[in-house]
Design a protein around this motif. Structure first.
Motif, PDB file in Angstrom:
ATOM      1  N   ILE A 138      41.131   1.873 127.330  1.00 51.45           N
ATOM      2  CA  ILE A 138      40.236   1.063 126.503  1.00 51.45           C
ATOM      3  C   ILE A 138      38.788   1.524 126.641  1.00 51.45           C
ATOM      4  N   PRO A 139      38.133   1.888 125.504  1.00 53.37           N
ATOM      5  CA  PRO A 139      36.727   2.290 125.569  1.00 53.37           C
ATOM      6  C   PRO A 139      35.876   1.138 126.110  1.00 53.37           C
ATOM      7  N   PRO A 140      34.966   1.429 127.041  1.00 53.96           N
ATOM      8  CA  PRO A 140      34.149   0.371 127.656  1.00 53.96           C
ATOM      9  C   PRO A 140      33.438  -0.520 126.637  1.00 53.96           C
ATOM     10  N   MET A 186      27.229   7.775 134.019  1.00 52.12           N
ATOM     11  CA  MET A 186      27.997   6.914 134.927  1.00 52.12           C
ATOM     12  C   MET A 186      27.260   5.610 135.233  1.00 52.12           C
ATOM     13  N   SER A 243      25.256   4.072 133.176  1.00 53.40           N
ATOM     14  CA  SER A 243      25.395   3.256 131.960  1.00 53.40           C
ATOM     15  C   SER A 243      26.750   2.558 131.939  1.00 53.40           C
ATOM     16  N   LEU A 244      27.793   3.330 132.238  1.00 50.49           N
ATOM     17  CA  LEU A 244      29.143   2.760 132.266  1.00 50.49           C
ATOM     18  C   LEU A 244      29.208   1.579 133.213  1.00 50.49           C
ATOM     19  N   ASN A 245      28.612   1.750 134.379  1.00 51.85           N
ATOM     20  CA  ASN A 245      28.690   0.683 135.371  1.00 51.85           C
ATOM     21  C   ASN A 245      27.856  -0.528 134.981  1.00 51.85           C
ATOM     22  N   VAL A 289      27.470  -1.447 131.873  1.00 52.72           N
ATOM     23  CA  VAL A 289      28.226  -2.080 130.779  1.00 52.72           C
ATOM     24  C   VAL A 289      29.437  -2.841 131.313  1.00 52.72           C
ATOM     25  N   TYR A 290      30.202  -2.220 132.186  1.00 56.03           N
ATOM     26  CA  TYR A 290      31.365  -2.917 132.745  1.00 56.03           C
ATOM     27  C   TYR A 290      30.928  -4.197 133.476  1.00 56.03           C
ATOM     28  N   THR A 325      29.465   8.259 122.758  1.00 61.01           N
ATOM     29  CA  THR A 325      28.840   8.236 124.081  1.00 61.01           C
ATOM     30  C   THR A 325      29.927   7.858 125.088  1.00 61.01           C
ATOM     31  N   VAL A 326      29.554   7.846 126.350  1.00 55.94           N
ATOM     32  CA  VAL A 326      30.525   7.460 127.392  1.00 55.94           C
ATOM     33  C   VAL A 326      31.101   6.067 127.154  1.00 55.94           C
ATOM     34  N   LEU A 327      30.364   5.242 126.413  1.00 60.04           N
ATOM     35  CA  LEU A 327      30.823   3.868 126.168  1.00 60.04           C
ATOM     36  C   LEU A 327      31.966   3.809 125.161  1.00 60.04           C
ATOM     37  N   ASP A 328      32.139   4.881 124.402  1.00 62.51           N
ATOM     38  CA  ASP A 328      33.140   4.893 123.329  1.00 62.51           C
ATOM     39  C   ASP A 328      34.447   5.545 123.730  1.00 62.51           C
ATOM     40  N   ILE A 329      34.528   6.075 124.930  1.00 57.65           N
ATOM     41  CA  ILE A 329      35.639   6.956 125.282  1.00 57.65           C
ATOM     42  C   ILE A 329      36.538   6.318 126.339  1.00 57.65           C
ATOM     43  N   PRO A 330      37.849   6.189 126.021  1.00 52.17           N
ATOM     44  CA  PRO A 330      38.770   5.622 127.009  1.00 52.17           C
ATOM     45  C   PRO A 330      38.805   6.504 128.259  1.00 52.17           C
ATOM     46  N   PRO A 331      38.742   5.892 129.441  1.00 48.76           N
ATOM     47  CA  PRO A 331      38.713   6.670 130.679  1.00 48.76           C
ATOM     48  C   PRO A 331      39.836   7.707 130.787  1.00 48.76           C
ATOM     49  N   LEU A 389      42.676   1.860 131.551  1.00 49.58           N
ATOM     50  CA  LEU A 389      42.395   3.290 131.390  1.00 49.58           C
ATOM     51  C   LEU A 389      42.386   3.723 129.934  1.00 49.58           C
ATOM     52  N   MET A 398      21.636  -0.445 126.893  1.00 52.25           N
ATOM     53  CA  MET A 398      22.452  -0.300 128.104  1.00 52.25           C
ATOM     54  C   MET A 398      22.695   1.147 128.510  1.00 52.25           C
ATOM     55  N   LEU A 399      22.573   2.079 127.567  1.00 49.76           N
ATOM     56  CA  LEU A 399      22.930   3.457 127.896  1.00 49.76           C
ATOM     57  C   LEU A 399      21.863   4.070 128.798  1.00 49.76           C
TER      58      LEU A 399
END
Lengths: 328, 328
Positions: free
Chosen positions: B310-312, A127, A129-131, A133-134, A306-312, B308, B327-328
């Protein structure tokens, strides 16, 4: 039909996944695998079998996603590329510097097997990492900050326990309030290691041990403590057990950035976690990404993600229509 | 090669997009389209042409993504399904209740044209939606809270301006500190509308107007003010211009949830924005999703998407390897 979950490794994290599966009514726990004698591993969920880990491949047809709850140092580098041959898998690999290498090995095996692996799931990496990146994508002209704590660092607690004369120990990582306040207020200071976190240690000394020496050894330990302001409290085992048995953690990811033609406007983007139980929260993130792994594989996807590749939306029980109506 | 951006509509949001494009070195502004006389629309970027909006279709080959900067009430419901016939588009449609209908109309046109549309991009809907969705997926057993402000509500400011005797007005939405503190502390109170936000109004009265009547009309206005504790300050036009010309906003998305076999552990997930300029931040989010729209279309994607879907990683300039490493 439920998503059939298997758990490999039944420590704090595995037990947390078991609890998370109970909270997700589209998931069902079907098996736990352990390196211990299964008879010595009583789990919480009635009626679910515990098997020796070497039987896991035989259960391929019963499990949609296997959640790997081993450690990053020695377990996951072997387990994730191995078990993705048989299952969609999710792991919480958290050795940041080795993620590219882990990704490459898991990806090769996952593509070959036609399965989906999601690695480095949890809150950092995960989480947080996601934040990062966004916020970086939105505010290219800015400064990142991550503060951890107040929370228990298992690695630092273990390091103290290895000192001669120490019976037990618990270490808390604590953000420096003054620095945190400045950053949350939109400032962009350059902060040293010492200015970001302090370390607070609760130590149980063995009878007759030299507490002065132990304190010095802690405070001078390179990498772990030497670069920080560290406080050491000697307490009894009873007090440690009563006051410090929890595993809380959390922290802040903050990005402060400028916009406008002349960089005239400032913005603060802050994500904060305050967790009573680090392993249970991590387990909840693993469960949500198990749902995503299952769906992506159902749609024909394979490989390492990774979490970066996955649509929410893939993390959610709800349909796209429901999410747009209720959550957007 | 840069992503070639067009802007349709040059108000605060369009100007914000222009500034955002300047900050993203993989993007290039190639044209601005306006309903006004192009000669009356001086833009900031040297050498970029301003065209009348009815010429937009003729520029199809020059633009990779057209960012639609009109309003949600009457512009976007028409513009987004229309212009996705020619371009990948991004909009900030923010009438929550009408998102499903807007999505359906845009999706049909986008699929037909083989283009990607990303709708309802910004911070609410947008980043706040993302944070609601992630936190709900992770903590199924919990309670959601959204607080807005302190920030300027254009809708409420406009409502005050329509009252007889009012020359100008600015309204701030303000979270109730006591409620916010309780929620940030992990509590899960049931909050009424009045307990969540207060409304603070700065009003310039016309000469000779009855300030007592204006204040009553504001405080009793249904939907806008009647359900809130509202304060009204009468000030001069000069003071309004000097002290209240900015468009700050922000807020908090918080989810408090339980984990554990007996729901024994509590967690707080908080996302906070503190924005000097609401339109410029929204514009930055639009620019990042323009990058995603371009990439998805380059990969053969089409149809209507929201944040929702779109992958980050699609928002980022960096490659997957770089993101995993840094970034991860």
């Amino acid at each position: 039909m439920s998503i059939r979950i298997g758990i490999l490794g039944y420590g704090n994290l595995g037990r947390g996944v078991e609890c998370a599966v109970k909270q997700n009514d589209d998931m069902e726990l079907v098996a736990v695998f352990t390196r211990r004698n299964p008879q010595d591993v009583p789990i919480l969920t009635a009626g679910v079998p515990v098997y020796p880990v070497d039987e896991v491949a035989g259960h391929q047809s019963e499990i949609d996603v296997l959640i790997l709850c081993g450690g990053s140092a020695t377990d996951l580098p072997v387990q994730t590329p191995e078990y993705v041959k048989y299952f969609n898998v999710v792991d919480s690999f958290d050795t940041h510097a080795k993620i590219p290498q882990h990704f490459a090995r898991v990806d090769e095996a996952a593509v070959e097997a036609g399965k989906v692996a999601v690695i480095s799931v949890g809150w950092d990496p995960g989480m947080f990492s996601l934040n990062r990146v966004y916020a970086n994508a939105i505010l290219p002209d800015g400064q990142d900050y991550t503060f951890w704590g107040r929370g228990v660092s298992q690695g630092h607690s273990d390091a103290i326990r290895r000192i001669a004369g120490v019976a037990d120990a618990r270490q808390y990582t604590v953000p420096v309030q003054e620095s945190l306040d400045a950053v949350r207020n939109g400032e962009t200071p350059a902060l040293t290691t010492r200015q970001k976190h302090t370390r607070e240690c609760f130590v149980v000394a063995k009878e007759g041990a030299d507490c002065g020496r132990i304190e010095q050894e802690i405070k001078q330990m390179p990498n772990y403590f030497a670069d920080y302001d560290t406080t050491v409290h000697f307490i009894s085992q009873e007090e440690l057990n009563e006051q410090h048995s929890g595993i809380p953690h959390g922290g802040f990811v903050i990005r402060n950035g400028c916009t406008g033609w002349e960089r005239e406007h400032r913005h603060v983007v802050e994500y904060r976690l305050k967790l009573d139980s680090n392993p249970e929260f991590t387990a909840c993130v693993l469960a949500a990404y198990a749902r995503a792994a299952y769906r992506m594989n159902q749609e024909g996807g394979s490989g390492c993600k990774t979490v970066l590749d996955i649509p929410p939306a893939y993390l959610c029980r709800q349909s796209g229509d429901e999410l747009r109506r209720d959550m957007l």
